[in-house]
Design a protein around this motif. Structure first.
Motif, PDB file in Angstrom:
ATOM      1  N   GLU A   1      80.563   3.542  42.004  1.00  0.00           N
ATOM      2  CA  GLU A   1      79.559   4.576  42.269  1.00  0.00           C
ATOM      3  C   GLU A   1      79.697   5.130  43.681  1.00  0.00           C
ATOM      4  OE1 GLU A   1      75.655   3.049  41.578  1.00  0.00           O
ATOM      5  OE2 GLU A   1      76.274   1.952  39.768  1.00  0.00           O
ATOM      6  N   ILE A   2      80.090   4.261  44.597  1.00  0.00           N
ATOM      7  CA  ILE A   2      80.175   4.644  46.008  1.00  0.00           C
ATOM      8  C   ILE A   2      81.588   4.419  46.525  1.00  0.00           C
ATOM      9  CG2 ILE A   2      79.411   4.086  48.354  1.00  0.00           C
ATOM     10  CD1 ILE A   2      76.693   3.319  47.177  1.00  0.00           C
ATOM     11  N   ILE A   3      82.168   5.470  47.084  1.00  0.00           N
ATOM     12  CA  ILE A   3      83.421   5.342  47.838  1.00  0.00           C
ATOM     13  C   ILE A   3      83.087   5.851  49.238  1.00  0.00           C
ATOM     14  CG2 ILE A   3      85.867   5.917  47.992  1.00  0.00           C
ATOM     15  CD1 ILE A   3      85.831   6.533  45.016  1.00  0.00           C
ATOM     16  N   SER A   4      82.800   4.903  50.131  1.00  0.00           N
ATOM     17  CA  SER A   4      82.251   5.234  51.448  1.00  0.00           C
ATOM     18  C   SER A   4      83.375   5.433  52.453  1.00  0.00           C
ATOM     19  CB  SER A   4      81.304   4.120  51.903  1.00  0.00           C
ATOM     20  OG  SER A   4      80.591   4.506  53.050  1.00  0.00           O
ATOM     21  N   GLY A   5      83.560   6.671  52.850  1.00  0.00           N
ATOM     22  CA  GLY A   5      84.709   7.049  53.661  1.00  0.00           C
ATOM     23  C   GLY A   5      84.505   6.987  55.152  1.00  0.00           C
TER      24      GLY A   5
ATOM     25  N   LEU B   1      85.965  17.332  56.703  1.00  0.00           N
ATOM     26  CA  LEU B   1      85.185  18.321  55.945  1.00  0.00           C
ATOM     27  C   LEU B   1      85.398  19.713  56.511  1.00  0.00           C
ATOM     28  CD1 LEU B   1      81.637  16.863  55.148  1.00  0.00           C
ATOM     29  CD2 LEU B   1      83.472  17.429  53.557  1.00  0.00           C
ATOM     30  N   GLU B   2      85.344  19.821  57.838  1.00  0.00           N
ATOM     31  CA  GLU B   2      85.516  21.112  58.503  1.00  0.00           C
ATOM     32  C   GLU B   2      86.889  21.716  58.170  1.00  0.00           C
ATOM     33  OE1 GLU B   2      83.297  22.741  60.519  1.00  0.00           O
ATOM     34  OE2 GLU B   2      81.780  21.215  60.148  1.00  0.00           O
ATOM     35  N   ARG B   3      87.889  20.853  58.044  1.00  0.00           N
ATOM     36  CA  ARG B   3      89.255  21.332  57.772  1.00  0.00           C
ATOM     37  C   ARG B   3      89.563  21.439  56.284  1.00  0.00           C
ATOM     38  NH1 ARG B   3      93.071  17.893  62.029  1.00  0.00           N
ATOM     39  NH2 ARG B   3      91.963  18.470  63.950  1.00  0.00           N
ATOM     40  N   GLY B   4      88.605  21.012  55.455  1.00  0.00           N
ATOM     41  CA  GLY B   4      88.840  21.021  54.012  1.00  0.00           C
ATOM     42  C   GLY B   4      89.851  19.992  53.573  1.00  0.00           C
ATOM     43  N   GLU B   5      89.953  18.876  54.311  1.00  0.00           N
ATOM     44  CA  GLU B   5      90.971  17.856  54.042  1.00  0.00           C
ATOM     45  C   GLU B   5      90.383  16.537  53.538  1.00  0.00           C
ATOM     46  OE1 GLU B   5      93.235  17.401  57.605  1.00  0.00           O
ATOM     47  OE2 GLU B   5      94.028  19.454  57.565  1.00  0.00           O
ATOM     48  N   MET B   6      89.067  16.503  53.293  1.00  0.00           N
ATOM     49  CA  MET B   6      88.457  15.263  52.802  1.00  0.00           C
ATOM     50  C   MET B   6      88.877  15.018  51.358  1.00  0.00           C
ATOM     51  SD  MET B   6      86.354  12.740  53.543  1.00  0.00           S
ATOM     52  CE  MET B   6      85.187  13.277  54.808  1.00  0.00           C
ATOM     53  N   PRO B   7      89.452  13.849  51.042  1.00  0.00           N
ATOM     54  CA  PRO B   7      89.784  13.543  49.640  1.00  0.00           C
ATOM     55  C   PRO B   7      88.549  13.702  48.755  1.00  0.00           C
ATOM     56  CG  PRO B   7      90.776  11.934  51.105  1.00  0.00           C
ATOM     57  CD  PRO B   7      89.889  12.775  51.962  1.00  0.00           C
ATOM     58  N   LYS B   8      88.707  14.367  47.622  1.00  0.00           N
ATOM     59  CA  LYS B   8      87.557  14.768  46.814  1.00  0.00           C
ATOM     60  C   LYS B   8      86.742  13.600  46.285  1.00  0.00           C
ATOM     61  CE  LYS B   8      89.268  19.300  45.401  1.00  0.00           C
ATOM     62  NZ  LYS B   8      89.639  20.181  44.260  1.00  0.00           N
ATOM     63  N   ALA B   9      87.344  12.448  46.067  1.00  0.00           N
ATOM     64  CA  ALA B   9      86.609  11.326  45.488  1.00  0.00           C
ATOM     65  C   ALA B   9      85.724  10.597  46.499  1.00  0.00           C
ATOM     66  CB  ALA B   9      87.576  10.342  44.840  1.00  0.00           C
ATOM     67  N   ILE B  10      85.917  10.862  47.799  1.00  0.00           N
ATOM     68  CA  ILE B  10      85.022  10.273  48.808  1.00  0.00           C
ATOM     69  C   ILE B  10      83.634  10.863  48.595  1.00  0.00           C
ATOM     70  CG2 ILE B  10      84.489  10.082  51.267  1.00  0.00           C
ATOM     71  CD1 ILE B  10      86.936   8.462  50.503  1.00  0.00           C
ATOM     72  N   ASN B  11      82.648  10.000  48.346  1.00  0.00           N
ATOM     73  CA  ASN B  11      81.311  10.521  48.008  1.00  0.00           C
ATOM     74  C   ASN B  11      80.187   9.921  48.834  1.00  0.00           C
ATOM     75  OD1 ASN B  11      81.080   7.937  46.988  1.00  0.00           O
ATOM     76  ND2 ASN B  11      80.953   8.550  44.841  1.00  0.00           N
ATOM     77  N   HIS B  12      80.559   9.276  49.961  1.00  0.00           N
ATOM     78  CA  HIS B  12      79.528   8.624  50.775  1.00  0.00           C
ATOM     79  C   HIS B  12      80.024   8.519  52.218  1.00  0.00           C
ATOM     80  CE1 HIS B  12      77.199   5.141  52.370  1.00  0.00           C
ATOM     81  NE2 HIS B  12      76.265   5.536  51.519  1.00  0.00           N
ATOM     82  N   LEU B  13      79.158   8.897  53.176  1.00  0.00           N
ATOM     83  CA  LEU B  13      79.452   8.721  54.598  1.00  0.00           C
ATOM     84  C   LEU B  13      78.251   8.104  55.288  1.00  0.00           C
ATOM     85  CD1 LEU B  13      81.236  12.086  55.550  1.00  0.00           C
ATOM     86  CD2 LEU B  13      82.320   9.852  55.229  1.00  0.00           C
TER      87      LEU B  13
ATOM     88  N   ASP C   1      73.504  19.150  54.097  1.00  0.00           N
ATOM     89  CA  ASP C   1      73.902  20.309  53.290  1.00  0.00           C
ATOM     90  C   ASP C   1      75.417  20.427  53.192  1.00  0.00           C
ATOM     91  OD1 ASP C   1      71.264  20.924  52.824  1.00  0.00           O
ATOM     92  OD2 ASP C   1      71.167  22.577  54.262  1.00  0.00           O
ATOM     93  N   ARG C   2      76.112  20.237  54.309  1.00  0.00           N
ATOM     94  CA  ARG C   2      77.580  20.350  54.303  1.00  0.00           C
ATOM     95  C   ARG C   2      78.208  19.242  53.460  1.00  0.00           C
ATOM     96  NH1 ARG C   2      78.823  22.040  60.634  1.00  0.00           N
ATOM     97  NH2 ARG C   2      77.634  23.986  60.545  1.00  0.00           N
ATOM     98  N   CYS C   3      77.658  18.055  53.588  1.00  0.00           N
ATOM     99  CA  CYS C   3      78.190  16.942  52.800  1.00  0.00           C
ATOM    100  C   CYS C   3      77.869  17.120  51.317  1.00  0.00           C
ATOM    101  CB  CYS C   3      77.624  15.624  53.313  1.00  0.00           C
ATOM    102  SG  CYS C   3      78.310  15.108  54.905  1.00  0.00           S
ATOM    103  N   LYS C   4      76.673  17.600  51.030  1.00  0.00           N
ATOM    104  CA  LYS C   4      76.268  17.803  49.630  1.00  0.00           C
ATOM    105  C   LYS C   4      77.191  18.784  48.941  1.00  0.00           C
ATOM    106  CE  LYS C   4      72.188  18.843  46.824  1.00  0.00           C
ATOM    107  NZ  LYS C   4      70.756  19.238  46.853  1.00  0.00           N
TER     108      LYS C   4
ATOM    109  N   ASN D   1      94.932   7.789  54.903  1.00  0.00           N
ATOM    110  CA  ASN D   1      94.248   6.498  54.797  1.00  0.00           C
ATOM    111  C   ASN D   1      93.004   6.570  53.910  1.00  0.00           C
ATOM    112  OD1 ASN D   1      92.446   7.670  56.723  1.00  0.00           O
ATOM    113  ND2 ASN D   1      93.496   6.647  58.415  1.00  0.00           N
ATOM    114  N   LEU D   2      92.270   7.690  53.943  1.00  0.00           N
ATOM    115  CA  LEU D   2      91.136   7.808  53.024  1.00  0.00           C
ATOM    116  C   LEU D   2      91.617   8.033  51.591  1.00  0.00           C
ATOM    117  CD1 LEU D   2      88.363   9.753  54.975  1.00  0.00           C
ATOM    118  CD2 LEU D   2      88.691   7.290  54.680  1.00  0.00           C
ATOM    119  N   GLY D   3      92.784   8.665  51.447  1.00  0.00           N
ATOM    120  CA  GLY D   3      93.389   8.785  50.116  1.00  0.00           C
ATOM    121  C   GLY D   3      93.763   7.424  49.557  1.00  0.00           C
ATOM    122  N   GLN D   4      94.170   6.526  50.442  1.00  0.00           N
ATOM    123  CA  GLN D   4      94.480   5.154  50.031  1.00  0.00           C
ATOM    124  C   GLN D   4      93.217   4.474  49.499  1.00  0.00           C
ATOM    125  OE1 GLN D   4      96.149   2.781  53.192  1.00  0.00           O
ATOM    126  NE2 GLN D   4      96.246   0.928  51.956  1.00  0.00           N
TER     127      GLN D   4
END
Length: 354
Positions: A192-196, A205-217, A23-26, A172-175
């Motif tokens: 389709e997948i940018i696996s972070g 995610l908790e800090r609201g610092e995940m680059p927005k284009a990361i769409n897979h963990l 749910d949090r990731c979604k 580094n995830l922004g890179q």
């Protein structure tokens, strides 16, 4: 009486943990691949993940995919494929992480032979120094992949913390995101997948610092043990005790706290060091280093301390416990990742699913 030693698995807690994380990731636009390797892909646990919302299962061992083949969702191979297993990779999984063009060519051949299209996530090394290509190899590698039939480049990914301990961060995830955008612009291929990464990326995610284009963990420990792995902190709203080790006392005696005689090497080639605390009540449990990483066990009875272990015996100090233990009693332990990995792999530890 239940079989000992055993590991008790609470499926309701696995299901609940999965739902919290999915749910949090979604909400952040991130798909979760549930990693099954730490529990050796026990089907009931994998099914609990799916019931919690997982729509992709991932493992590092091809052998484990046979156990979960009946679950009708995408399967992802985490460990870089072996060339010698290219045929099996294509037949057992939908997607694999890759960094070697020679291997991708073999996957291409196997896919053509089997009449399939195998999906590729190209791994980029951002400094942790495990798998992945360097940034100066990206264009050459992708150009070669796009010329192959039977394989489809669907995204890029990275791995952090597992080897070098490098913590994921917005830089580094922004890179990784920038690399994905450059690939799309240069080759006109949609990523389709940018696996972070893995559970170590969750704190962003908790800090609201995940680059927005990361769409897979790729999440394993965070689901099964309720912890993020960058700093080892519990994840709010999750259970940390979905897995519990139970071991039986086979000896209970008062003995000195320092061995008597000249100290040499123990069974593992180490010279142990002891502190003299006088006579202590010591319990020997029927489990040992062949089954578990002793340093990753935490007694649920906080008054018990672990003294050490040999291959088959775990020795604990029960002197200060408020409980009067007897031979035949069971002692329960919370488990960290290293212990869980060994316990689930050991054929000598019974798995009780609740």
């Amino acid at each position: 009486m239940d079989v000992c030693p055993r590991i008790e698995i609470d499926l309701s807690k696995i299901r609940a943990n999965t739902q919290v994380l999915v749910d949090r990731c979604k909400n952040a636009g991130i798909q979760v691949a549930g990693v099954t390797k730490v529990f050796c892909a026990v089907p009931q646990v994998a099914e609990a993940m799916v019931e919690g919302g997982i729509n992709m299962l991932a493992d590092a061992r091809l052998e484990n995919f046979g156990k979960i083949a009946h679950i009708p969702i995408q399967k992802l191979l985490l460990r870089l494929p072996m060339i010698s297993q290219a045929e099996k990779v294509v037949s057992l999984v939908d997607i694999s992480l890759n960094s070697e063009i020679a291997t991708i060519k073999k996957l291409s051949e196997a896919s053509i032979k089997q009449g399939k299209v195998h999906k590729i996530i190209l791994m980029i090394d951002l400094g942790d120094l495990r798998e992945g290509i360097w940034s100066d190899q990206i264009h050459t590698t992708i150009k070669e992949i796009t010329q192959l039939e039977g394989v489809q480049l669907v995204g890029i990914g990275t791995n952090l913390t597992c080897y070098g301990g490098v913590i994921p961060n917005p830089t580094n995830l922004g890179q990784l995101v920038n690399i994905a955008m450059e690939i799309e612009d240069t080759f006109q291929i949609r990523m389709e997948i940018i696996s972070g990464g893995n559970s170590s990326s969750l704190y962003l995610l908790e800090r609201g610092e995940m680059p927005k284009a990361i769409n897979h963990l790729r999440l394993g420990e965070s689901i099964v043990l309720g912890r993020e792995t960058a700093f080892g902190e519990p994840i709010s709203g999750t259970y940390q005790d979905a897995f519990t080790l139970i071991a039986e006392i086979v000896e209970l005696k008062e003995k000195p706290s320092v061995p008597i005689g000249e100290i040499g090497m123990d069974a593992f080639g180490n010279k142990p060091v002891f502190e003299d605390h006088g006579i202590r009540k010591r319990a020997i449990l029927a489990i040992g280093r062949q089954d578990v990483s002793v340093n990753n066990l935490i007694p649920k009875d906080e008054k018990i301390s672990i003294l050490g272990a040999s291959s088959d015996h775990l020795i604990v100090d029960v002197t200060d416990s408020l409980k009067e233990y007897s031979v035949g009693d069971e002692v329960a332990f919370d488990i960290e990742y290293g212990a869980l990995l060994q316990l689930m792999t050991s054929e000598y530890v019974f798995k009780k699913i609740k």
